[in-house]
Design an enzyme around this catalytic site. Structure first.
Site, mmCIF file in Angstrom:
data_model
loop_
_atom_site.group_PDB
_atom_site.id
_atom_site.type_symbol
_atom_site.label_atom_id
_atom_site.label_comp_id
_atom_site.label_asym_id
_atom_site.label_seq_id
_atom_site.Cartn_x
_atom_site.Cartn_y
_atom_site.Cartn_z
ATOM 1 N N SER A 191 1.720 -5.858 6.393
ATOM 2 C CA SER A 191 2.915 -6.710 6.253
ATOM 3 C C SER A 191 3.410 -7.214 7.597
ATOM 4 C CB SER A 191 4.047 -5.912 5.592
ATOM 5 O OG SER A 191 4.383 -4.812 6.421
ATOM 6 N N SER A 218 -1.012 -3.659 10.846
ATOM 7 C CA SER A 218 0.024 -3.553 9.809
ATOM 8 C C SER A 218 -0.140 -4.724 8.853
ATOM 9 C CB SER A 218 1.422 -3.577 10.415
ATOM 10 O OG SER A 218 2.379 -3.715 9.374
ATOM 11 N N LYS A 234 11.457 2.611 3.760
ATOM 12 C CA LYS A 234 11.372 1.524 4.760
ATOM 13 C C LYS A 234 12.733 0.868 4.942
ATOM 14 C CE LYS A 234 6.507 0.347 4.678
ATOM 15 N NZ LYS A 234 5.471 -0.597 4.325
ATOM 16 N N HIS A 254 -12.691 27.732 6.048
ATOM 17 C CA HIS A 254 -11.957 28.849 6.640
ATOM 18 C C HIS A 254 -10.567 29.001 6.039
ATOM 19 C CE1 HIS A 254 -15.204 29.164 9.548
ATOM 20 N NE2 HIS A 254 -15.214 27.835 9.462
ATOM 21 N N GLU A 256 -0.532 6.622 -4.164
ATOM 22 C CA GLU A 256 0.180 5.346 -4.335
ATOM 23 C C GLU A 256 -0.160 4.666 -5.660
ATOM 24 O OE1 GLU A 256 0.748 3.004 -0.574
ATOM 25 O OE2 GLU A 256 -0.688 4.449 0.179
ATOM 26 N N ARG A 259 -2.699 -1.663 0.683
ATOM 27 C CA ARG A 259 -3.949 -0.891 0.534
ATOM 28 C C ARG A 259 -5.056 -1.683 -0.148
ATOM 29 N NH1 ARG A 259 0.186 0.264 -2.122
ATOM 30 N NH2 ARG A 259 0.270 0.382 -4.384
ATOM 31 N N GLY A 287 -1.837 2.350 4.147
ATOM 32 C CA GLY A 287 -2.978 1.500 3.820
ATOM 33 C C GLY A 287 -3.515 0.745 5.021
ATOM 34 N N SER A 288 -2.687 0.559 6.038
ATOM 35 C CA SER A 288 -3.164 -0.058 7.279
ATOM 36 C C SER A 288 -3.724 1.011 8.212
ATOM 37 C CB SER A 288 -2.015 -0.792 7.979
ATOM 38 O OG SER A 288 -1.550 -1.839 7.173
HETATM 39 O O1 PA5 Z 1 -0.481 0.695 0.852
HETATM 40 C C1 PA5 Z 1 0.730 0.686 1.060
HETATM 41 O O2 PA5 Z 1 1.499 -0.008 0.407
HETATM 42 C C2 PA5 Z 1 1.320 1.509 2.185
HETATM 43 O O3 PA5 Z 1 0.556 2.637 2.440
HETATM 44 C C3 PA5 Z 1 1.477 0.635 3.439
HETATM 45 O O4 PA5 Z 1 0.212 0.296 3.926
HETATM 46 C C4 PA5 Z 1 2.297 1.371 4.516
HETATM 47 O O5 PA5 Z 1 3.594 1.599 4.063
HETATM 48 C C5 PA5 Z 1 2.365 0.569 5.820
HETATM 49 O O6 PA5 Z 1 2.728 -0.762 5.571
HETATM 50 P P1 PA5 Z 1 1.879 -1.929 6.248
HETATM 51 O O7 PA5 Z 1 0.472 -1.721 5.769
HETATM 52 O O8 PA5 Z 1 2.460 -3.199 5.722
HETATM 53 O O9 PA5 Z 1 2.027 -1.756 7.703
#
Ligand code: PA5
Length: 327
Positions: free
Chosen positions: A89, A87, A316, A227, A211, A139, A48-49
């Site tokens: 988190s 990131s 994680k 293709h 997710e 996300r 999500g980041s």
């Molecule tokens: O959306 C989510 O929960 C994940 O895809 C996180 O974004 C991913 O695990 C990375 O964590 P972070 O966005 O805290 O760096």
């Protein structure tokens, strides 16, 4: 509406300001000077980041923007680059390792996060960090992260159509498509066709389906998909097709119409999603919100919690104690 979608316009504006207010050009970390014209911008981050980088790359098409979704940054990245480490988190090991590796090699790094280890490691070394507001899960914090990065990059590049990219969010919120599309997709694997210049929308939708809706999904990017992926339409699979139609250039717009025709020749399980907005940024923000709403509605239809991502947490946890790669 739950999950904070209605807050996106406000958060987009606030976060852009947060990024913009950090006077990057005045910063020096030891011998690393942030007052320069970067020859390339490397955006790191996962999930999500990480998608923030994809949207920025598509939106600022033509600029030298490289996406990095791994631990240590590539060897060619040097003091003429700017690394933006994203990131939500601040606890994602891949992103922390990449940021520290870059700083060690004399590359200017800026963090975008809600806090965590990324913030403390960077701040401890005097490197700049933009702290964005929290969301219900990484996300769901897309506007917070994306617009903070755009605000930061506005010190170096011109960002087109910021206002429009915020106003189209209202159109996505009011759309009735999410409910209809969620019912259409229930019980099937979505196969998402999109043009290369708007590919981030397709990947963001896939990630949200994975997710939020706990659903596998296939991304098929045109022209490469012409293709290979396209041949899968010849057999009947438990797949439903989504064609993302936007505006990039005449050739790719024409190719997407051709793909739509071919897919419809083989299957009646096709829905076309028309993106709104004149710029790539607006179209991608509109698509990310609209299709994010589809993913939470699909989760509702499955009776599952969109926020829970247990396997990600398990993974994680398993890598928490490991060291960054040594090269
Ligand atoms: O959306 C989510 O929960 C994940 O895809 C996180 O974004 C991913 O695990 C990375 O964590 P972070 O966005 O805290 O760096």
């Amino acid at each position: 509406m739950p999950y904070g979608y209605e807050e996106w316009p406000k958060l987009s504006l606030e976060s852009f300001k947060l990024g913009r207010e950090l006077n990057l050009r005045s910063i020096k970390v030891g011998s690393i000077n942030y007052d320069f014209e970067p020859s390339n911008i490397v955006i790191t981050g996962m999930g999500g980041s990480g998608i923030v980088g994809d949207i920025v790359r598509d939106s600022l098409w033509g600029h030298n923007i490289i996406i990095h979704k791994d631990f240590n940054i590539p060897k060619w990245v040097d003091s003429r680059s700017l690394v933006v480490a994203v990131s939500y988190s601040g606890e994602t090991l891949e992103t922390i390792c990449g940021a520290l590796d870059a700083l060690r090699r004399g590359v200017p790094v800026v963090g975008v996060t809600t806090g965590g280890r990324l913030a403390s490691e960077l701040e401890g070394r005097g490197a700049p960090v933009v702290k964005v507001p929290k969301a219900i899960a990484p996300r769901f914090g897309l506007p917070n992260l994306l617009y903070a990065v755009l605000g930061l990059l506005s010190h170096y590049l011109t960002i087109p159509e910021i206002d429009e990219s915020i106003s189209v969010q209202g159109d996505a919120l009011r759309s009735e498509l999410p409910g209809r599309l969620a019912s259409f997709l229930k019980g099937y694997v979505p196969m998402i066709f999109a043009p290369i210049g708007l590919q981030a929308v397709a990947y963001r939708f896939k990630n949200d389906l994975n997710e939020n809706s706990k659903t596998p999904a296939v991304v098929a990017i045109v022209p490469e998909a012409d293709h290979n992926d396209i041949v899968a339409v010849m057999l009947k699979h438990p797949v439903k097709y989504i064609i993302i139609r936007g505006r990039t250039d005449d050739v790719h717009d024409y190719l997407m119409r051709a793909v739509e025709e071919v897919v419809k020749n083989y299957s009646s399980d096709v829905e076309v999603v028309e993106l709104k907005g004149s710029s790539r940024l607006s179209q991608e923000v509109y698509g990310s919100m609209l299709l994010g709403l589809v993913s939470v509605k699909l989760a509702e239809l499955y009776g599952i919690d969109p926020v829970r991502t247990d396997p990600i947490n398990t993974l994680k946890e398993k890598i928490r104690g490991i060291n960054c790669p040594s090269n």
